[in-house]
Design an enzyme around this catalytic site. Structure first.
Site, PDB file in Angstrom:
ATOM      1  N   ASP A   1      -3.372   4.202  -1.955  1.00 28.18           N
ATOM      2  CA  ASP A   1      -4.317   4.665  -0.926  1.00 28.18           C
ATOM      3  C   ASP A   1      -4.268   6.188  -0.823  1.00 28.18           C
ATOM      4  OD1 ASP A   1      -6.086   4.634   1.217  1.00 28.18           O
ATOM      5  OD2 ASP A   1      -4.526   4.242   2.698  1.00 28.18           O
TER       6      ASP A   1
ATOM      7  N   THR B   1     -10.072   4.421  10.662  1.00 26.58           N
ATOM      8  CA  THR B   1     -10.017   3.601  11.884  1.00 26.58           C
ATOM      9  C   THR B   1      -9.536   4.412  13.092  1.00 26.58           C
ATOM     10  OG1 THR B   1      -8.086   2.702  10.744  1.00 26.58           O
ATOM     11  CG2 THR B   1      -9.891   1.202  11.131  1.00 26.58           C
TER      12      THR B   1
ATOM     13  N   LYS C   1      -7.021   8.073  -1.150  1.00 25.07           N
ATOM     14  CA  LYS C   1      -8.296   8.521  -0.550  1.00 25.07           C
ATOM     15  C   LYS C   1      -8.829   9.775  -1.232  1.00 25.07           C
ATOM     16  CE  LYS C   1      -7.166   6.725   4.087  1.00 25.07           C
ATOM     17  NZ  LYS C   1      -5.746   6.363   3.998  1.00 25.07           N
TER      18      LYS C   1
ATOM     19  N   ARG D   1       2.314   0.023  11.212  1.00 27.71           N
ATOM     20  CA  ARG D   1       3.383   0.183  12.197  1.00 27.71           C
ATOM     21  C   ARG D   1       3.688  -1.055  13.020  1.00 27.71           C
ATOM     22  NH1 ARG D   1       0.781   5.778  13.925  1.00 27.71           N
ATOM     23  NH2 ARG D   1      -0.981   4.577  13.153  1.00 27.71           N
TER      24      ARG D   1
ATOM     25  N   LYS E   1       0.846  -1.194   0.000  1.00 33.60           N
ATOM     26  CA  LYS E   1       0.000   0.000   0.000  1.00 33.60           C
ATOM     27  C   LYS E   1       0.879   1.240   0.000  1.00 33.60           C
ATOM     28  CE  LYS E   1      -2.344   1.704   3.689  1.00 33.60           C
ATOM     29  NZ  LYS E   1      -2.206   3.173   3.627  1.00 33.60           N
TER      30      LYS E   1
ATOM     31  N   ASP F   1     -13.046  14.850  -3.799  1.00 36.73           N
ATOM     32  CA  ASP F   1     -13.034  16.129  -4.508  1.00 36.73           C
ATOM     33  C   ASP F   1     -14.298  16.208  -5.367  1.00 36.73           C
ATOM     34  OD1 ASP F   1     -12.057  18.540  -5.744  1.00 36.73           O
ATOM     35  OD2 ASP F   1     -10.009  17.830  -5.361  1.00 36.73           O
TER      36      ASP F   1
HETATM   37  O1  C5P Z   1       0.389   1.888  11.168  1.00 36.66           O
HETATM   38  P1  C5P Z   1      -1.018   1.419  11.053  1.00 36.66           P
HETATM   39  O2  C5P Z   1      -1.175  -0.076  11.126  1.00 36.66           O
HETATM   40  O3  C5P Z   1      -1.973   2.153  11.956  1.00 36.66           O
HETATM   41  O4  C5P Z   1      -1.368   1.793   9.548  1.00 36.66           O
HETATM   42  C1  C5P Z   1      -2.628   1.860   9.010  1.00 36.66           C
HETATM   43  C2  C5P Z   1      -2.537   2.257   7.578  1.00 36.66           C
HETATM   44  O5  C5P Z   1      -3.844   2.177   7.029  1.00 36.66           O
HETATM   45  C3  C5P Z   1      -2.055   3.685   7.325  1.00 36.66           C
HETATM   46  O6  C5P Z   1      -1.299   3.667   6.128  1.00 36.66           O
HETATM   47  C4  C5P Z   1      -3.316   4.485   7.128  1.00 36.66           C
HETATM   48  O7  C5P Z   1      -3.149   5.561   6.254  1.00 36.66           O
HETATM   49  C5  C5P Z   1      -4.255   3.442   6.531  1.00 36.66           C
HETATM   50  N1  C5P Z   1      -5.698   3.617   6.737  1.00 36.66           N
HETATM   51  C6  C5P Z   1      -6.292   3.671   7.969  1.00 36.66           C
HETATM   52  N2  C5P Z   1      -7.658   3.817   8.097  1.00 36.66           N
HETATM   53  C7  C5P Z   1      -8.427   3.872   7.011  1.00 36.66           C
HETATM   54  C8  C5P Z   1      -7.841   3.772   5.746  1.00 36.66           C
HETATM   55  C9  C5P Z   1      -6.460   3.637   5.642  1.00 36.66           C
HETATM   56  O8  C5P Z   1      -5.586   3.578   8.984  1.00 36.66           O
HETATM   57  N3  C5P Z   1      -9.735   3.955   7.111  1.00 36.66           N
END
Ligand code: C5P
Length: 248
Positions: free
Chosen positions: A76, A135, A78, A226, A49, A81
């Site tokens: 991703d 999330t 997102k 992460r 991603k 617009d």
């Molecule tokens: O580091 P972590 O596991 O929190 O990463 C989550 C990834 O998912 C990030 O790249 C974030 O931009 C993406 N994301 C998210 N929630 C969403 C859509 C994408 O956390 N609804």
């Protein structure tokens, strides 16, 4: 069951595992850091991603490079617009040969339909996936932006809208996944970020679930960020995650 290839690839011994597929969120500050992990991953198993951070730093050339290495890329960005801008941006993104693209469901019906329309001319169009709620979002924050329904209702409303507009699935917190599958069918893809073991830091995420729960909720793709990328040994962590889903 998993072992490191001479090239450093993680390889699965058995091809058919009934577990969510894994998308690695390449959220790194530079290419060198990203490639240190990418070089260890087998493109036939892991999806990558690229989000706003790496795309802003490295641009579409990086997407093309990873695509050439054989990876399926979830771009991703997102999009959110006016319909005309999203139509053109979606076309430009699909031209990069990506596998999946995200747009915000809250952009509304016309915007979602424009993105869908933009992909009609592609033989192999990317999956078009709608972001329902981030999330990281808490219910109280919904109220702050003037939305006075529960987080679950909000997610289900946007999932229905995206389904009505012909999108391929949604990004949503894990806890709503079962309901979405029940309402819109198993073909409607669910992508869930915020995957954590109980001992992992949740950072800015609010709705986190474990890999085991992701499997139980019938999620199609989990996004691992992460918990893997900040780990001292990302490969070991990936193996732990895969095994925790496999043996349940
Ligand atoms: O580091 P972590 O596991 O929190 O990463 C989550 C990834 O998912 C990030 O790249 C974030 O931009 C993406 N994301 C998210 N929630 C969403 C859509 C994408 O956390 N609804």
């Amino acid at each position: 069951m998993y072992f490191i290839y001479p090239r450093g690839y993680i390889v699965l011994n058995s091809n058919v595992l009934n577990i969510p597929k894994i998308i690695i969120a390449l959220d790194f500050p530079n290419k060198k850091a990203a490639m240190k992990l990418v070089d260890l991953l087998n493109p036939s198993i892991f999806y990558l991603k690229i989000g706003k951070e790496m795309f802003t730093i490295l641009g579409h050339q990086f997407v093309k490079e990873l695509h050439q290495l054989g990876f399926n890329i979830f771009l991703d960005l997102k999009f959110h617009d006016i319909p005309n801008t999203v139509f053109n941006a979606t076309k430009a993104a699909a031209d990069l040969g990506i596998w999946m693209l995200s747009i915000h469901a809250s952009g509304g019906k016309k915007m979602l339909m424009s993105a869908k329309k933009a992909l009609q001319s592609f033989d192999k169009a990317p999956l078009l996936i709608a972001i329902t709620a981030l999330t990281s979002l808490k219910e109280i924050e919904l109220k702050e932006i003037g939305v006075h329904i529960s987080l679950t209702e909000y997610i289900l409303t946007l999932s229905k809208l995206s389904n009505d507009c012909g999108l391929d699935g949604v990004v949503c917190p894990g806890k709503e996944a079962k309901k979405i599958k029940y309402l819109f069918g198993n073909k409607y893809k669910i992508i869930t970020p915020g995957i954590r073991f109980s001992e992992d830091l949740s950072y800015d995420q609010n709705n986190v679930i474990s890999p085991k729960e992701a499997k139980a909720y019938n999620i199609d793709y989990i996004v691992l960020g992460r918990s893997v990328t900040m780990s001292k040994n990302p490969i070991h962590k990936l193996n732990l995650i895969i095994n925790s889903m496999k043996y349940t």
